[in-house]
Scaffold this active site. Structure first.
Site, mmCIF file in Angstrom:
data_model
loop_
_atom_site.group_PDB
_atom_site.id
_atom_site.type_symbol
_atom_site.label_atom_id
_atom_site.label_comp_id
_atom_site.label_asym_id
_atom_site.label_seq_id
_atom_site.Cartn_x
_atom_site.Cartn_y
_atom_site.Cartn_z
ATOM 1 N N GLU A 216 -10.459 -9.484 -0.922
ATOM 2 C CA GLU A 216 -9.264 -9.076 -0.082
ATOM 3 C C GLU A 216 -9.384 -7.525 0.099
ATOM 4 O O GLU A 216 -9.041 -7.162 1.344
ATOM 5 C CB GLU A 216 -7.982 -9.300 -0.834
ATOM 6 C CG GLU A 216 -6.856 -9.037 -0.113
ATOM 7 C CD GLU A 216 -6.216 -7.431 -0.262
ATOM 8 O OE1 GLU A 216 -5.264 -7.372 0.588
ATOM 9 O OE2 GLU A 216 -6.658 -6.839 -1.053
ATOM 10 N N GLU A 217 -9.948 -6.780 -0.642
ATOM 11 C CA GLU A 217 -10.061 -5.437 -0.681
ATOM 12 C C GLU A 217 -10.985 -4.816 0.523
ATOM 13 O O GLU A 217 -10.788 -3.744 1.055
ATOM 14 C CB GLU A 217 -10.463 -4.782 -2.160
ATOM 15 C CG GLU A 217 -9.656 -4.868 -3.071
ATOM 16 C CD GLU A 217 -8.294 -4.049 -2.945
ATOM 17 O OE1 GLU A 217 -8.072 -3.461 -2.133
ATOM 18 O OE2 GLU A 217 -7.314 -4.338 -3.876
ATOM 19 N N ASP B 215 -4.182 -4.492 -9.317
ATOM 20 C CA ASP B 215 -4.218 -5.007 -7.915
ATOM 21 C C ASP B 215 -5.507 -5.925 -7.866
ATOM 22 O O ASP B 215 -6.615 -5.213 -7.788
ATOM 23 C CB ASP B 215 -4.315 -3.794 -6.971
ATOM 24 C CG ASP B 215 -4.582 -4.407 -5.595
ATOM 25 O OD1 ASP B 215 -4.480 -5.417 -5.142
ATOM 26 O OD2 ASP B 215 -4.735 -3.352 -4.775
ATOM 27 N N ASP C 297 0.849 -9.600 -4.552
ATOM 28 C CA ASP C 297 -0.276 -8.549 -4.342
ATOM 29 C C ASP C 297 0.616 -7.360 -3.821
ATOM 30 O O ASP C 297 0.034 -6.455 -3.237
ATOM 31 C CB ASP C 297 -1.245 -9.046 -3.262
ATOM 32 C CG ASP C 297 -2.241 -8.079 -3.329
ATOM 33 O OD1 ASP C 297 -2.507 -7.300 -4.118
ATOM 34 O OD2 ASP C 297 -3.017 -8.236 -2.218
ATOM 35 N N HIS D 185 -5.515 -12.474 -5.136
ATOM 36 C CA HIS D 185 -7.059 -12.034 -5.199
ATOM 37 C C HIS D 185 -7.432 -11.707 -6.284
ATOM 38 O O HIS D 185 -6.962 -10.709 -6.980
ATOM 39 C CB HIS D 185 -7.296 -11.012 -3.868
ATOM 40 C CG HIS D 185 -6.984 -9.592 -3.996
ATOM 41 N ND1 HIS D 185 -7.340 -8.621 -4.694
ATOM 42 C CD2 HIS D 185 -5.647 -9.074 -3.595
ATOM 43 C CE1 HIS D 185 -7.010 -7.429 -4.489
ATOM 44 N NE2 HIS D 185 -5.716 -7.733 -3.722
ATOM 45 N N ASP E 213 -10.318 -10.107 -6.508
ATOM 46 C CA ASP E 213 -11.622 -8.589 -6.330
ATOM 47 C C ASP E 213 -10.775 -7.419 -6.579
ATOM 48 O O ASP E 213 -9.384 -7.198 -6.382
ATOM 49 C CB ASP E 213 -12.154 -8.630 -5.216
ATOM 50 C CG ASP E 213 -11.415 -8.352 -3.897
ATOM 51 O OD1 ASP E 213 -10.247 -8.940 -3.836
ATOM 52 O OD2 ASP E 213 -11.657 -7.563 -2.929
ATOM 53 N N HIS F 226 -4.934 1.811 -6.458
ATOM 54 C CA HIS F 226 -6.339 2.006 -6.224
ATOM 55 C C HIS F 226 -7.083 3.460 -6.931
ATOM 56 O O HIS F 226 -8.157 3.959 -6.526
ATOM 57 C CB HIS F 226 -6.811 2.442 -4.818
ATOM 58 C CG HIS F 226 -6.700 0.963 -4.015
ATOM 59 N ND1 HIS F 226 -6.494 0.944 -2.598
ATOM 60 C CD2 HIS F 226 -6.415 -0.211 -4.523
ATOM 61 C CE1 HIS F 226 -6.587 -0.316 -2.352
ATOM 62 N NE2 HIS F 226 -6.367 -1.039 -3.285
HETATM 63 ZN ZN LIG Z 1 -4.263 -6.085 -3.512
#
Ligand SMILES: [Zn+2]
Length: 424
Positions: free
Chosen positions: A182-183, A148, A205, A85, A87, A387
């Site tokens: 995705e997030e 990520d 991922d 992904h 994003d 994150h």
């Molecule tokens: Zn991810």
């Protein structure tokens, strides 16, 4: 000369692709297309001539099989999907990302130049100790790095380039998808599994090196509506039922050892994420997460018992619960095709690593794809603490992810001959 894996990753990391969970549009932010458009061109440059962005902002592309007709696996290798992904996490800024490359890491705290005095501390990141001598990439501390999942994106492209540069290296049909959002859990809302046309797939991922994740949470949402009775507060004795107080008491009565702040590994939780209302009516949204169906039901029973308790404690109040299904542990969907995970473990071994199996305390695009009939476990991309503004990723771990992808596609060819030991 062709761009290196490091340069490619840094180029993608600099592009702001933060998604927005408050947005009603799809994709949630237009800026994700800034990277998606670039990826169309980068896929074409790697030889995937059909690369294009579809109406739902997914970039799809194909590397056709190159097996000669006389090869025993000709026509037998399933189409393998590789997904990542574009994003980045919606809660931490992804604007003006300044990747920092720490070469020949010396084992000390990693300074983050954008925030004087701030560092990624070895004491907080036990994994760092093993990375002495490696090349570690971080942000400057003011933003996410975005590994990520831009590490996954860069690794897929690097793996594709290696096939392009070695046309004698045989592979089956490879389908690639780069997806938005995705997030915020909407990445596969509009994903066209049929058009994607893969028989099996992998999201790139995951986190720690050598890990393949074939389990996710199962997830429900419980919507709580408390109905009270509003009267003038000066004359409320024996009449008012304050929904705000009832809801507060109800939420605080949920077991404190069953919240995200106090659970880990395979423990499920109840997680109130919003609460709002007034004296006559108050509402809350509670996330329910566990790895098993029974675990979900136990947690939901706990909520029902708490609702009954609150109604007894506050006569006249009504506490109504409405449970909505979100997604289910991908394990069951993948169980029908155990070789999808076994082949990945073999590929990880061939990359010189010890494969580990993990369970994701969350959902992935793969969980939703698996439930749509496309078994999609999650392969590591090497990113750590992803994150946070203190995320980090060793270049050498990204390299291992690329190697693993190459071996994985080899294994699919080897095991698809239809003869003894053939999979499929
Ligand atoms: Zn991810």
């Amino acid at each position: 000369m062709r761009e290196s894996l490091l340069d490619r990753f840094i180029r993608y990391a600099r592009i702001d692709t933060q998604s927005d969970d408050a947005s009603q549009t799809f994709p949630s932010t237009e800026k994700q297309k800034d990277l998606l458009r670039i990826l169309v061109e980068d896929l074409k440059a790697a030889g995937l001539a059909d690369a294009a962005m579809d109406a739902h902002a997914s970039v799809l592309a194909t590397l056709p099989a190159n097996l000669p007709p006389e090869h025993p696996a000709f026509g037998l290798v399933p189409a393998i999907g590789l997904l990542a992904h574009v994003d980045t996490y919606h809660e931490v800024s992804g604007t003006n990302v300044q990747p920092q490359v720490h070469r020949n890491y010396d084992g000390s705290d990693l300074a983050l130049p954008g925030v004087p005095g701030e560092a990624i501390r070895v004491a907080d990141e036990p994994g760092l100790a093993a990375c002495r001598g490696l090349t570690i990439i971080t942000s400057d501390g003011t933003t996410l790095l975005g590994a990520d999942d831009k590490a996954g994106v860069a690794e897929i492209l690097e793996a594709l380039w290696r096939f392009a540069e070695h046309p004698d290296r045989l592979h089956g049909p490879i389908r690639v998808a780069f997806t938005p959002d995705e997030e915020i859990g909407r990445g596969t809302e509009h994903f066209d599994v049929k058009a994607f046309g893969a028989d099996y797939a992998y999201t790139i991922d995951g986190s720690g090196i050598g890990v393949i994740e074939d389990e996710t949470f199962s997830a429900d949402s419980v919507f709580v509506v408390v109905t009270g009775a509003d009267v003038h507060p000066g004359y409320a004795k024996g009449k008012m039922v304050n929904a705000v107080r009832v809801l507060s008491d109800f939420l605080m009565s949920l077991p404190p050892h069953r919240v995200p702040e106090s659970t880990k590994s395979r423990e499920g939780y109840l997680h109130p994420i919003t609460a709002r209302g007034n004296v006559s009516e108050a509402r809350a949204h509670v996330l329910v997460r566990d790895f098993t169906e029974e675990g979900l039901r136990d947690l939901e029973d706990t909520m029902s018992a708490a609702a009954a308790w609150a109604e007894r404690k506050y006569p006249g109040a009504r506490v109504a619960l409405d449970t909505k299904r979100s997604y289910r542990n991908m394990k069951d969907a993948i169980a029908s095709a155990p070789h999808v995970v076994e082949y990945a473990e073999e590929a990880i071994r061939r990359a010189g690593l010890t494969p580990g199996r993990g369970a994701i305390r969350g959902g992935t695009d793969g969980a939703r794809l698996s439930s749509m009939g496309l078994p999609t476990p999650n392969l590591f991309n090497g990113s750590m603490n992803f994150h946070s503004t203190k995320g980090w990723i060793p270049l050498e771990w990204m390299e291992k992810a690329v190697e693993t992808l190459g071996h994985l596609l080899d294994v699919w060819v080897e095991r698809s001959t239809g003869g003894p030991g053939g999979g499929g």
